[in-house]
Structure formats: structure tokens, C-alpha cells
Motif scaffolding. Structure first.
Motif, PDB file in Angstrom:
ATOM      1  N   GLN A   1      20.336  22.996  37.121  1.00 14.34           N
ATOM      2  CA  GLN A   1      21.220  22.643  38.236  1.00 14.34           C
ATOM      3  C   GLN A   1      20.604  22.989  39.584  1.00 14.34           C
ATOM      4  OE1 GLN A   1      25.652  22.288  37.237  1.00 14.34           O
ATOM      5  NE2 GLN A   1      25.213  24.435  36.883  1.00 14.34           N
ATOM      6  N   ARG A   2      19.686  23.943  39.577  1.00 16.46           N
ATOM      7  CA  ARG A   2      19.029  24.324  40.833  1.00 16.46           C
ATOM      8  C   ARG A   2      17.799  23.473  41.102  1.00 16.46           C
ATOM      9  NH1 ARG A   2      19.244  30.855  41.511  1.00 16.46           N
ATOM     10  NH2 ARG A   2      21.429  31.119  40.953  1.00 16.46           N
ATOM     11  N   ASN A   3      17.414  22.662  40.118  1.00 18.02           N
ATOM     12  CA  ASN A   3      16.227  21.824  40.268  1.00 18.02           C
ATOM     13  C   ASN A   3      16.499  20.708  41.286  1.00 18.02           C
ATOM     14  OD1 ASN A   3      14.284  19.629  39.635  1.00 18.02           O
ATOM     15  ND2 ASN A   3      13.661  21.058  38.032  1.00 18.02           N
ATOM     16  N   PRO A   4      15.504  20.435  42.163  1.00 17.26           N
ATOM     17  CA  PRO A   4      15.683  19.371  43.169  1.00 17.26           C
ATOM     18  C   PRO A   4      16.025  18.014  42.551  1.00 17.26           C
ATOM     19  CG  PRO A   4      13.631  20.572  43.541  1.00 17.26           C
ATOM     20  CD  PRO A   4      14.202  21.094  42.273  1.00 17.26           C
ATOM     21  N   LEU A   5      15.557  17.815  41.326  1.00 17.73           N
ATOM     22  CA  LEU A   5      15.823  16.564  40.611  1.00 17.73           C
ATOM     23  C   LEU A   5      17.330  16.328  40.503  1.00 17.73           C
ATOM     24  CD1 LEU A   5      14.230  14.387  39.018  1.00 17.73           C
ATOM     25  CD2 LEU A   5      14.557  15.793  36.987  1.00 17.73           C
ATOM     26  N   TYR A   6      18.061  17.408  40.200  1.00 12.84           N
ATOM     27  CA  TYR A   6      19.515  17.316  40.079  1.00 12.84           C
ATOM     28  C   TYR A   6      20.134  17.300  41.472  1.00 12.84           C
ATOM     29  CZ  TYR A   6      24.325  18.336  38.764  1.00 12.84           C
ATOM     30  OH  TYR A   6      25.680  18.275  38.619  1.00 12.84           O
ATOM     31  N   GLY A   7      19.576  18.136  42.352  1.00  8.41           N
ATOM     32  CA  GLY A   7      20.089  18.206  43.719  1.00  8.41           C
ATOM     33  C   GLY A   7      20.089  16.842  44.395  1.00  8.41           C
ATOM     34  N   ALA A   8      19.053  16.052  44.096  1.00  6.58           N
ATOM     35  CA  ALA A   8      18.920  14.742  44.722  1.00  6.58           C
ATOM     36  C   ALA A   8      20.072  13.809  44.365  1.00  6.58           C
ATOM     37  CB  ALA A   8      17.594  14.114  44.312  1.00  6.58           C
ATOM     38  N   LEU A   9      20.767  14.101  43.294  1.00  7.37           N
ATOM     39  CA  LEU A   9      21.862  13.227  42.860  1.00  7.37           C
ATOM     40  C   LEU A   9      23.139  13.475  43.664  1.00  7.37           C
ATOM     41  CD1 LEU A   9      21.455  13.404  38.969  1.00  7.37           C
ATOM     42  CD2 LEU A   9      20.582  11.667  40.529  1.00  7.37           C
ATOM     43  N   GLY A  10      23.165  14.597  44.407  1.00  8.82           N
ATOM     44  CA  GLY A  10      24.330  14.898  45.229  1.00  8.82           C
ATOM     45  C   GLY A  10      25.587  15.204  44.420  1.00  8.82           C
ATOM     46  N   LEU A  11      25.413  15.663  43.215  1.00 12.57           N
ATOM     47  CA  LEU A  11      26.571  16.000  42.371  1.00 12.57           C
ATOM     48  C   LEU A  11      26.859  17.499  42.463  1.00 12.57           C
ATOM     49  CD1 LEU A  11      25.576  13.886  39.245  1.00 12.57           C
ATOM     50  CD2 LEU A  11      27.462  13.427  40.825  1.00 12.57           C
ATOM     51  N   PRO A  12      28.118  17.881  42.234  1.00 13.39           N
ATOM     52  CA  PRO A  12      28.430  19.311  42.329  1.00 13.39           C
ATOM     53  C   PRO A  12      27.783  20.108  41.200  1.00 13.39           C
ATOM     54  CG  PRO A  12      30.303  18.102  41.465  1.00 13.39           C
ATOM     55  CD  PRO A  12      29.283  17.074  41.849  1.00 13.39           C
ATOM     56  N   ARG A  13      27.565  21.396  41.479  1.00 15.01           N
ATOM     57  CA  ARG A  13      27.065  22.280  40.426  1.00 15.01           C
ATOM     58  C   ARG A  13      28.250  22.761  39.614  1.00 15.01           C
ATOM     59  NH1 ARG A  13      22.771  26.573  42.853  1.00 15.01           N
ATOM     60  NH2 ARG A  13      21.294  25.075  43.709  1.00 15.01           N
ATOM     61  N   VAL A  14      28.084  22.786  38.325  1.00 13.24           N
ATOM     62  CA  VAL A  14      29.151  23.276  37.466  1.00 13.24           C
ATOM     63  C   VAL A  14      28.999  24.784  37.347  1.00 13.24           C
ATOM     64  CG1 VAL A  14      30.113  23.216  35.134  1.00 13.24           C
ATOM     65  CG2 VAL A  14      29.228  21.127  36.171  1.00 13.24           C
ATOM     66  N   LYS A  15      30.073  25.511  37.637  1.00 13.62           N
ATOM     67  CA  LYS A  15      30.013  26.958  37.536  1.00 13.62           C
ATOM     68  C   LYS A  15      30.296  27.333  36.086  1.00 13.62           C
ATOM     69  CE  LYS A  15      31.586  31.049  39.956  1.00 13.62           C
ATOM     70  NZ  LYS A  15      32.719  31.720  39.310  1.00 13.62           N
ATOM     71  N   MET A  16      29.391  28.110  35.517  1.00 15.33           N
ATOM     72  CA  MET A  16      29.581  28.451  34.107  1.00 15.33           C
ATOM     73  C   MET A  16      30.506  29.650  33.964  1.00 15.33           C
ATOM     74  SD  MET A  16      25.850  27.597  32.855  1.00 15.33           S
ATOM     75  CE  MET A  16      25.358  27.657  34.541  1.00 15.33           C
ATOM     76  N   THR A  17      31.524  29.433  33.174  1.00 14.18           N
ATOM     77  CA  THR A  17      32.482  30.516  32.946  1.00 14.18           C
ATOM     78  C   THR A  17      32.508  30.835  31.459  1.00 14.18           C
ATOM     79  OG1 THR A  17      34.262  28.941  32.617  1.00 14.18           O
ATOM     80  CG2 THR A  17      33.937  29.751  34.863  1.00 14.18           C
ATOM     81  N   LYS A  18      33.114  31.950  31.158  1.00 13.40           N
ATOM     82  CA  LYS A  18      33.231  32.351  29.751  1.00 13.40           C
ATOM     83  C   LYS A  18      33.996  31.314  28.932  1.00 13.40           C
ATOM     84  CE  LYS A  18      35.043  36.403  29.898  1.00 13.40           C
ATOM     85  NZ  LYS A  18      35.597  37.729  29.735  1.00 13.40           N
ATOM     86  N   GLY A  19      34.983  30.667  29.623  1.00 12.62           N
ATOM     87  CA  GLY A  19      35.857  29.736  28.911  1.00 12.62           C
ATOM     88  C   GLY A  19      35.223  28.385  28.631  1.00 12.62           C
ATOM     89  N   MET A  20      34.038  28.141  29.198  1.00 14.87           N
ATOM     90  CA  MET A  20      33.434  26.827  28.989  1.00 14.87           C
ATOM     91  C   MET A  20      33.001  26.666  27.529  1.00 14.87           C
ATOM     92  SD  MET A  20      30.030  25.233  30.716  1.00 14.87           S
ATOM     93  CE  MET A  20      30.613  24.580  32.236  1.00 14.87           C
ATOM     94  N   PRO A  21      33.500  25.598  26.856  1.00 18.70           N
ATOM     95  CA  PRO A  21      33.149  25.428  25.442  1.00 18.70           C
ATOM     96  C   PRO A  21      31.636  25.210  25.271  1.00 18.70           C
ATOM     97  CG  PRO A  21      34.858  23.861  26.121  1.00 18.70           C
ATOM     98  CD  PRO A  21      34.334  24.510  27.358  1.00 18.70           C
ATOM     99  N   MET A  22      31.105  25.677  24.165  1.00 20.82           N
ATOM    100  CA  MET A  22      29.680  25.495  23.855  1.00 20.82           C
ATOM    101  C   MET A  22      29.304  24.017  23.879  1.00 20.82           C
ATOM    102  SD  MET A  22      27.617  28.017  23.329  1.00 20.82           S
ATOM    103  CE  MET A  22      26.402  27.847  22.009  1.00 20.82           C
ATOM    104  N   ALA A  23      30.229  23.173  23.381  1.00 22.74           N
ATOM    105  CA  ALA A  23      29.935  21.734  23.320  1.00 22.74           C
ATOM    106  C   ALA A  23      29.702  21.182  24.727  1.00 22.74           C
ATOM    107  CB  ALA A  23      31.077  20.987  22.635  1.00 22.74           C
ATOM    108  N   ALA A  24      30.501  21.660  25.692  1.00 21.85           N
ATOM    109  CA  ALA A  24      30.348  21.187  27.070  1.00 21.85           C
ATOM    110  C   ALA A  24      28.996  21.635  27.624  1.00 21.85           C
ATOM    111  CB  ALA A  24      31.471  21.728  27.939  1.00 21.85           C
ATOM    112  N   LEU A  25      28.648  22.869  27.322  1.00 26.75           N
ATOM    113  CA  LEU A  25      27.376  23.447  27.756  1.00 26.75           C
ATOM    114  C   LEU A  25      26.204  22.641  27.183  1.00 26.75           C
ATOM    115  CD1 LEU A  25      26.896  25.977  29.451  1.00 26.75           C
ATOM    116  CD2 LEU A  25      26.720  27.299  27.352  1.00 26.75           C
TER     117      LEU A  25
END
Ligand SMILES: [Zn+2]
Length: 480
Positions: free
Chosen positions: A89-113
Motif C-alpha cells: 500500500q505504501r508502494n508508489p505503484l499503488y499510490g498512483a492509483l489514487g485509492l485509499p489505504r486500507v487500515k488493517m485492524t484485528k477484525g479484518m477477516p483473513m480472506a479480505a487480507l
């Protein structure tokens, strides 16, 4: 992404891991080390570099050694995924897309990750693949062809490897069977699995964890294509290939696995014995070689280029030309003047209309090879051409040799002769002057886009269009 920032992400996750293990909230641990929970949160998210004294306090509070806290590895599998995702998510490749960064929380399912990570990995893969510009691709192709020309298109190490693997499979003679290919895979510790949903951009996918090689469905049971694809996949493993770091390396690997597959399907010793016998009988032909080993005409023709110079003492050339005359693949060590652009690249260049590779298209009987002698500025060549068609259109496969070598081949008695003056443009690239004067400035062709990525753009008055053909077409139809 700097190492330091990467290390901070790992450090933060390790702190969070040990804090959660001890059952502390951010504020509780913050209190013990004398900082606000919000400050500690920044450290855990890898956004702030903590002082060494703070780290020592944290280590004491969560009851681990400072060295444990500083280990540069994820504390568990989930954390490893989180670290990789955070880096992506910190890579410029992703940054160039202008999409939000997903904040990883404990509740995030493994499948989503895992799903997010899968998308990031694919994004990175596609980006690195797209890096090769057409110019780089052409240069790499040309360098590779020149390198192979220097060694007469022969690779002894891969020959030996293929010979050994084929022998170990129990193969004795004739065409390598599908069963024998499966045995080769098993001996490598892999199972061949046929699936309907292979990614469109792949020819095969190897699962290195479960030791499976996924291949497209066996629509033509035991067909040459399938055996070849399975062998190519094994070639990657046997040749110790790593992920290619450049387009040139990608091409080199592809050439090696193609070579390996061909050397398995047409093993060196058996092939040389077959071809030497045919030469002695003056009955050399790609057709027979193809049929003896159950491969395609193109595969047999290419294989001949590996063995003819090294084992039959014979220089030669190979051409794959599309219906419109463009060269898709070419090889020569017999000085046939292949068309090339200023960089030396041959892919996508139009070959002379007088050559057998093109005149064969106008020949009526296309079931057998078409033979022709062609006089060129570099001497006279004898060529055998086989035409075929795919969904993408017509193509021809030619193998040819200098005049003195024609005596070993079936078809040497042909009376078909042609004269080619290419690269002199008056040979076949410039319209006859009266036709030209009649149509110049009065024709507007629309170029067909070449699917071939390496095809050249400008040639003639209209990019990608052959003036002569356009004028002759107009000439013929104007009279109707
Ligand atoms: Zn010509």
C-alpha cells in the motif's frame, strides 16, 4: 520503499503482537512506558521511529528481551500478510492509483487480507511485465537471436539434461508418449493436472507447495501441444529458473524451456540418427522428421535448426511468415539476407515476395511441402515450405539451405525457380512506375493493426501498409 520504513512496519507489528499477548490496551501500555496511547499507536503502525530507551521500556513492560522486539520477522502468519500488504500500500505503484489505504485492524477477516494482497501481487506482476517497451523487446530479441546464431542454435547442456530425463522416464524410441511425460513429472515430484480455468495470460501454472503443474484441458488427448507445455513447465524447475528480472531474461528463460521441451520430444541421439540416415539416403525432409516424432511441422523445423549445423555439418535457415508476408520468427546461419530494420530486428519485417515462404501461399497443392530454388544477392538457396492456418490466419514454415546442400533433401529436383533482388526495393517493394504514377496520392488504405507486439510501424506511405499491394489491388478492381 526503504528498508528502514519496512523495518518500522515489522517492529510496530511485533510490539502490537506482544502487547496483545499480554492483554494490554494501547493506553495501558502507554501508561507503563510514559507515552500517550495515540503516540504508541503511531509506533505500532510503523509511522514513527521510537527512541531506543522507549523500546527498552516497552520490552520490559511486555516482558520480552529487547532483541526479541527488534527481530526483523513477522511475529505470526497473519502479521506477515499485514506487513506485505502495508508495504504494497505504501508502494508508489499503488499510490498512483489514487485509492485509499486500507487500515488493517484485528477484525479484518483473513480472506479480505489475502484477497487484497492477491490483487497487489498481480498489480506488481503486471507492472513489471509491461515495463518492456517495444524497443527493449526488439533489442532483446535481436541479441538473443545473435547469441544463438553464434552457437549454431545448439545448447549441449540442455540436450544432455533432456536426454537424461527422457531416458529416466523409460522412453526407448519414437514419439515421446503422454504417459512418459507424466512419468517425467512424477519423477520430479509433480502431478500434471488439467483444468478449464487456467488464467488467460498463462500457458501453465506450477504450484510449488502442492507440487502440481496445471495445464489446459486435454482437448486433444496427448496432443503435441500439451506434452510440450508440460515439458516446458518442468523445464523451468529443472533449469532452476527464478522470477525473471528483465525482459531479456524472460526471453532467455522462454527460449530455454522451449529448447528443453523440443529436446525431450525429439531427443538428440535418436534425432541425429534419424536425420543422418535420411541425409545418407538423400531423403532429408522436415515432413518425415515431424511424422517420426509426432510433433508439429514448426517444432520439427525448429529442431532441425538445433541439430543440422552441429551434427549434419549444414548451415540453414528457418522462417515463420504470416499470410501477409510478415516475418514472425526467423533464424539463419547460412547468410540468407533476412529483412531487418535499422536496429537489426527482423520480427514483423516483410520478407521478399519471391521467396518460397510467400510464393507457397499461391501454390494450389498445400498438403505437401512446396520446394523452390531462389537466387538472391547472397547466392542461391533451396527452400521447403509448408503452409498452414490458425484462427489468426495463414502462416508458412520454411526451412532452407544454400544450393550446395540441396542435394541431401527430398524435393531438390524441383523446377520451381525465382529471383529475389531484395533488399533492393525495386525487387518487390516498389510498385511498377506506371501503376505508381496512376495511384500515388489517390489511395487511402486503412492499416490492419498487427496483433504482433514487435511488428514495426512505419513502412511505405501509410504506416503498416504495403503500397504495392494497395496499388495492385486498386488496379485490379478499378478495371471491374
Ligand atoms: Zn523482393
Amino acid at each position: 520503499m526503504s528498508t528502514r520504513a519496512a523495518d518500522l512496519i515489522t517492529l510496530g507489528l511485533r510490539i502490537r503482537h506482544f502487547r496483545a499477548e499480554r492483554g494490554f490496551t494501547l493506553d495501558q501500555l502507554g501508561e507503563q512506558v510514559g507515552m500517550a496511547g495515540s503516540q504508541l499507536s503511531l509506533i505500532e503502525n510503523g509511522r514513527r521511529s521510537p527512541k531506543l530507551s522507549t523500546l527498552q521500556d516497552i520490552a520490559t513492560a511486555v516482558d520480552v528481551e529487547l532483541t526479541d522486539l527488534l527481530k526483523n520477522e513477522a511475529p505470526n502468519t497473519r502479521a506477515a500478510l499485514e506487513i506485505e500488504l502495508e508495504r504494497a500500500q505504501r508502494n508508489p505503484l499503488y499510490g498512483a492509483l489514487g485509492l485509499p489505504r486500507v487500515k488493517m485492524t484485528k477484525g479484518m477477516p483473513m480472506a479480505a487480507l489475502e484477497s487484497l494482497l492477491g490483487l497487489h501481487r498481480e498489480l506488481a506482476r503486471r507492472a513489471s511485465e509491461a515495463i518492456a517497451t517495444p524497443e527493449e523487446a526488439r533489442r532483446a530479441n535481436t541479441e538473443l537471436r545473435e547469441r544463438m546464431r553464434e552457437q549454431d542454435n545448439f545448447m549441449p547442456d540442455i540436450e544432455q539434461l533432456a536426454e537424461d530425463r527422457v531416458r529416466a522416464s523409460g522412453h526407448v524410441s519414437g514419439a515421446l508418449t503422454h504417459r512418459e511425460v507424466s512419468v517425467m513429472a512424477e519423477q520430479l515430484g509433480f502431478n500434471l493436472i488439467y483444468v478449464n480455468d487456467l488464467p488467460g495470460s498463462t500457458r501453465s501454472v506450477t504450484d510449488l507447495v502442492n507440487h502440481r503443474i496445471y495445464l489446459p484441458p486435454a482437448s486433444i488427448p496427448g496432443g503435441h501441444g500439451l506434452r510440450s507445455m508440460a515439458l516446458q513447465a518442468m523445464g523451468h524447475r529443472l533449469l532452476g529458473h527464478e522470477r525473471p528480472g528483465s525482459y531479456a531474461e524472460f526471453l532467455w528463460q522462454r527460449l530455454q524451456i522451449n529448447y528443453f521441451a523440443a529436446a525431450c520430444l525429439m531427443p538428440q541421439a535418436a534425432s541425429v540418427a534419424f536425420l543422418s540416415h535420411a541425409k545418407r539416403e538423400r531423403e532429408l525432409s522436415v515432413e518425415d522428421f515431424r511424422d517420426a516424432f509426432g510433433v508439429t511441422h514448426e517444432a520439427a523445423a525448429l529442431r532441425l535448426t538445433n541439430l543440422a549445423t552441429s551434427h549434419l555439418d549444414m548451415p540453414l535457415h528457418f522462417l515463420r511468415v504470416t499470410g501477409d508476408g510478415a516475418l514472425q520468427k526467423g533464424y539463419e546461419n547460412d547468410d540468407l539476407p533476412l529483412p531487418a530494420d535499422v536496429t537489426g530486428s527482423i520480427e514483423g519485417q516483410f520478407v521478399c515476395k519471391q521467396w518460397s515462404a510467400r510464393s507457397a501461399f499461391t501454390h494450389t497443392n498445400r498438403t505437401t511441402e512446396f520446394y523452390q530454388y531462389t537466387d538472391t544477392p547472397a547466392g542461391t538457396f533451396w527452400c521447403a515450405t509448408q503452409t498452414g492456418a490458425t484462427d489468426a490466419g495463414e502462416f508458412s514454415i520454411s526451412v532452407g539451405v544454400p544450393f550446395v546442400q540441396a542435394k541431401w533433401f527430398r524435393g531438390r529436383e524441383t523446377t520451381q525457380r525465382a529471383v529475389s533482388r531484395c533488399p533492393d526495393e525495386s525487387c518487390c517493394r516498389r510498385p511498377a512506375s506506371e501503376v505508381s504514377s496512376r495511384w500515388a496520392g489517390k489511395a487511402w488504405p486503412s492499416a490492419r493493426l498487427h496483433a504482433h507486439v514487435l511488428s514495426p510501424l512505419p513502412s511505405g506511405t501509410f504506416p503498416g501498409v504495403d503500397d504495392t499491394e494497395v496499388y495492385e489491388f486498386l488496379e485490379a478492381h478499378a478495371a471491374e
